[in-house]
Enzyme design. Structure first.
Site, PDB file in Angstrom:
ATOM      1  N   ALA A  64       1.128  -0.737   0.086  1.00  0.00           N
ATOM      2  CA  ALA A  64       0.263  -0.056   0.036  1.00  0.00           C
ATOM      3  C   ALA A  64       1.325   1.265   0.299  1.00  0.00           C
ATOM      4  O   ALA A  64       2.497   1.029   0.297  1.00  0.00           O
ATOM      5  CB  ALA A  64      -1.260   0.117   1.353  1.00  0.00           C
ATOM      6  N   GLY A 109       0.318  -5.036   1.017  1.00  0.00           N
ATOM      7  CA  GLY A 109      -0.836  -5.269   0.117  1.00  0.00           C
ATOM      8  C   GLY A 109      -0.618  -6.064  -1.224  1.00  0.00           C
ATOM      9  O   GLY A 109      -1.130  -6.467  -1.695  1.00  0.00           O
ATOM     10  N   GLU A 112      -0.850  -9.014  -0.034  1.00  0.00           N
ATOM     11  CA  GLU A 112      -1.901  -9.799  -0.045  1.00  0.00           C
ATOM     12  C   GLU A 112      -2.799  -9.873  -1.652  1.00  0.00           C
ATOM     13  O   GLU A 112      -4.132 -10.587  -2.041  1.00  0.00           O
ATOM     14  CB  GLU A 112      -3.013  -8.370   1.001  1.00  0.00           C
ATOM     15  CG  GLU A 112      -2.301  -8.340   1.832  1.00  0.00           C
ATOM     16  CD  GLU A 112      -2.697  -7.273   3.249  1.00  0.00           C
ATOM     17  OE1 GLU A 112      -2.027  -6.088   2.139  1.00  0.00           O
ATOM     18  OE2 GLU A 112      -3.163  -7.248   4.561  1.00  0.00           O
ATOM     19  N   GLU A 132       4.770  -4.602   7.429  1.00  0.00           N
ATOM     20  CA  GLU A 132       3.265  -3.478   7.914  1.00  0.00           C
ATOM     21  C   GLU A 132       3.897  -3.355   9.454  1.00  0.00           C
ATOM     22  O   GLU A 132       3.825  -1.823  10.087  1.00  0.00           O
ATOM     23  CB  GLU A 132       1.859  -3.997   7.727  1.00  0.00           C
ATOM     24  CG  GLU A 132       0.848  -3.965   7.017  1.00  0.00           C
ATOM     25  CD  GLU A 132       1.904  -5.172   6.172  1.00  0.00           C
ATOM     26  OE1 GLU A 132       2.083  -5.584   6.106  1.00  0.00           O
ATOM     27  OE2 GLU A 132       0.580  -4.857   4.993  1.00  0.00           O
TER      28      GLU A 132
HETATM   29  N1  COA Z   1       4.644   3.194  -0.810  1.00  0.00           N
HETATM   30  C1  COA Z   1       4.818   4.331  -1.350  1.00  0.00           C
HETATM   31  N2  COA Z   1       5.864   4.707  -2.414  1.00  0.00           N
HETATM   32  C2  COA Z   1       6.681   3.526  -2.058  1.00  0.00           C
HETATM   33  C3  COA Z   1       6.417   2.020  -1.783  1.00  0.00           C
HETATM   34  C4  COA Z   1       5.431   2.256  -1.020  1.00  0.00           C
HETATM   35  N3  COA Z   1       5.624   0.950  -0.506  1.00  0.00           N
HETATM   36  N4  COA Z   1       7.031   1.397  -2.209  1.00  0.00           N
HETATM   37  C5  COA Z   1       7.835   2.432  -3.333  1.00  0.00           C
HETATM   38  N5  COA Z   1       7.874   3.421  -2.991  1.00  0.00           N
HETATM   39  C6  COA Z   1       7.977   4.539  -3.865  1.00  0.00           C
HETATM   40  C7  COA Z   1       9.439   4.919  -3.044  1.00  0.00           C
HETATM   41  O1  COA Z   1       9.303   5.831  -2.336  1.00  0.00           O
HETATM   42  C8  COA Z   1      10.395   5.634  -4.077  1.00  0.00           C
HETATM   43  O2  COA Z   1       9.720   6.836  -4.459  1.00  0.00           O
HETATM   44  P1  COA Z   1      10.323   8.472  -4.924  1.00  0.00           P
HETATM   45  O3  COA Z   1      11.338   7.416  -6.114  1.00  0.00           O
HETATM   46  O4  COA Z   1       9.622   9.170  -5.241  1.00  0.00           O
HETATM   47  O5  COA Z   1      11.666   8.748  -3.758  1.00  0.00           O
HETATM   48  C9  COA Z   1       9.984   4.374  -5.330  1.00  0.00           C
HETATM   49  O6  COA Z   1       9.149   3.674  -4.764  1.00  0.00           O
HETATM   50  C10 COA Z   1      11.023   3.385  -5.959  1.00  0.00           C
HETATM   51  O7  COA Z   1      11.368   2.541  -4.595  1.00  0.00           O
HETATM   52  P2  COA Z   1      12.640   3.137  -4.075  1.00  0.00           P
HETATM   53  O8  COA Z   1      12.834   2.964  -1.976  1.00  0.00           O
HETATM   54  O9  COA Z   1      13.771   4.347  -4.156  1.00  0.00           O
HETATM   55  O10 COA Z   1      13.102   1.437  -4.446  1.00  0.00           O
HETATM   56  P3  COA Z   1      14.054   0.710  -3.173  1.00  0.00           P
HETATM   57  O11 COA Z   1      14.631  -0.528  -4.107  1.00  0.00           O
HETATM   58  O12 COA Z   1      15.418   1.509  -3.028  1.00  0.00           O
HETATM   59  O13 COA Z   1      13.880  -0.805  -2.579  1.00  0.00           O
HETATM   60  C11 COA Z   1      11.995  -1.455  -1.556  1.00  0.00           C
HETATM   61  C12 COA Z   1      12.569  -1.119  -3.253  1.00  0.00           C
HETATM   62  C13 COA Z   1      10.431  -2.201  -2.300  1.00  0.00           C
HETATM   63  C14 COA Z   1      12.620  -2.410  -1.048  1.00  0.00           C
HETATM   64  C15 COA Z   1      11.068   0.160  -0.517  1.00  0.00           C
HETATM   65  O14 COA Z   1      11.029   0.617  -2.114  1.00  0.00           O
HETATM   66  C16 COA Z   1      10.435  -0.553   0.196  1.00  0.00           C
HETATM   67  O15 COA Z   1      10.363  -0.921   1.000  1.00  0.00           O
HETATM   68  N6  COA Z   1       9.141  -0.010  -0.392  1.00  0.00           N
HETATM   69  C17 COA Z   1       8.087  -0.243   0.637  1.00  0.00           C
HETATM   70  C18 COA Z   1       7.677  -1.303   0.999  1.00  0.00           C
HETATM   71  C19 COA Z   1       6.819  -1.896   2.053  1.00  0.00           C
HETATM   72  O16 COA Z   1       7.030  -1.240   2.713  1.00  0.00           O
HETATM   73  N7  COA Z   1       5.518  -2.087   1.539  1.00  0.00           N
HETATM   74  C20 COA Z   1       4.434  -2.256   2.987  1.00  0.00           C
HETATM   75  C21 COA Z   1       3.218  -1.101   2.973  1.00  0.00           C
HETATM   76  S1  COA Z   1       2.376  -1.131   3.980  1.00  0.00           S
END
Ligand code: COA
Length: 258
Positions: A64, A109, A112, A132
């Site tokens: 999400a 999500g 999910e 989460e």
């Molecule tokens: N919500 C909002 N934005 C997200 C996102 C999320 N769940 N997952 C990735 N993004 C965005 C990042 O903020 C980034 O945006 P920006 O370029 O404007 O800064 C873009 O997507 C690319 O992600 P980035 O973090 O730079 O890539 P990465 O390869 O370094 O890392 C992840 C990838 C998936 C490990 C990391 O983005 C992450 O941990 N995301 C959240 C995952 C999460 O906790 N999901 C569950 C949510 S309840």
């Protein structure tokens, strides 16, 4: 629709792609609404199988949208969860089989949405998890309910309480995914399986899905009763006569969906 692409081939296979690549296909309310809308439209269209995947080669759905959730009140969070529940219910209650082709991150999500599909095929680089609790929240789009049903409560609770991410191979070992294929191959493998399913009697497959779904909802005696009814009902279809007749006559069956 801005973030969802639906392609429907002559082979009866529909492909729903979540395309918000600049945010790794994460789910804001609009994306979830569009998934729901696309699935409702597909119900009218009656494909034989629906494949769900993420655009690009890095992510299925990275969860999400945390930036959006960060601004939500408790009431807005409740509505967001309900929106997610409605969209994921359309997947697992879809009359036709749904396959998640997990081509990268399937976190929160994303996991999910994959869980709401009937079958999950993961690329080797796919990463699953429920981060989460590391954010001070809990899985709100069905994870606390569907994960224990699929992998058992102990393993599900370990994943949900720890927030730990697991690789595709471990996900297969705990039955979170059906199969792991080389990187870049999840969609092709999902399509191959979809073609196999689509070659079968479509009414039979739909009723088989309904019967298998019942196993989640009711006790064994009621489930068996439901199965017997579905079994009997198929004997009134042309497809059943064609399928069994073709076997007896030693030829290929040609199903018409009647
Ligand atoms: N919500 C909002 N934005 C997200 C996102 C999320 N769940 N997952 C990735 N993004 C965005 C990042 O903020 C980034 O945006 P920006 O370029 O404007 O800064 C873009 O997507 C690319 O992600 P980035 O973090 O730079 O890539 P990465 O390869 O370094 O890392 C992840 C990838 C998936 C490990 C990391 O983005 C992450 O941990 N995301 C959240 C995952 C999460 O906790 N999901 C569950 C949510 S309840």
């Amino acid at each position: 629709m801005d973030f969802i692409k639906v392609e429907r081939g002559d082979d009866g296979i529909a492909v729903l792609t979540i395309d918000r690549q600049e945010k790794l296909n994460s789910l804001n309310p609009q994306v979830i609404e569009e998934i729901g809308q696309a699935l409702l439209e597909l119900e009218d269209d009656q494909p034989r199988v629906t494949i769900v995947t993420g655009a690009g080669d890095r992510s299925f759905i990275a969860g999400a949208d945390i930036a959006v959730m960060n601004e939500m009140s408790a009431l807005e969070a409740k509505r967001f969860a309900e929106l997610g529940h409605a969209a994921t219910a359309l997947l697992d209650r879809s009359p036709v089989p749904t396959i998640a082709a997990v081509n990268g991150f399937a976190l929160g999500g994303g996991c999910e949405v994959a869980l709401a599909c009937d079958i999950r095929i993961a690329a080797e680089n796919a990463l699953f998890g429920f981060p989460e609790v590391t954010l001070g929240i809990l899985p709100g789009l069905g994870g606390t309910q569907r994960l224990p049903r699929l992998v058992g409560p102990g393993v599900a609770k370990e994943m949900i309480f720890s927030g730990r991410r697991i690789k595709a191979e471990e996900a297969r070992m705990i039955n979170l995914v059906n199969r792991v294929v080389p990187e870049g191959e999840a969609f092709n493998a999902a399509r191959e399986l979809a073609e196999e399913i689509a070659s079968n009697g479509p009414i039979a497959v739909r009723h088989a899905k309904a019967a298998a779904n019942k196993a989640q909802d009711v006790d064994l005696v009621s489930g068996l009763e439901y199965e017997a009814d579905q079994f009997a009902l198929l004997f009134g279809t042309e497809d059943a006569r064609e399928g069994m007749g073709a076997f007896v006559e030693k030829r290929e069956a040609e199903f018409k969906g009647r």
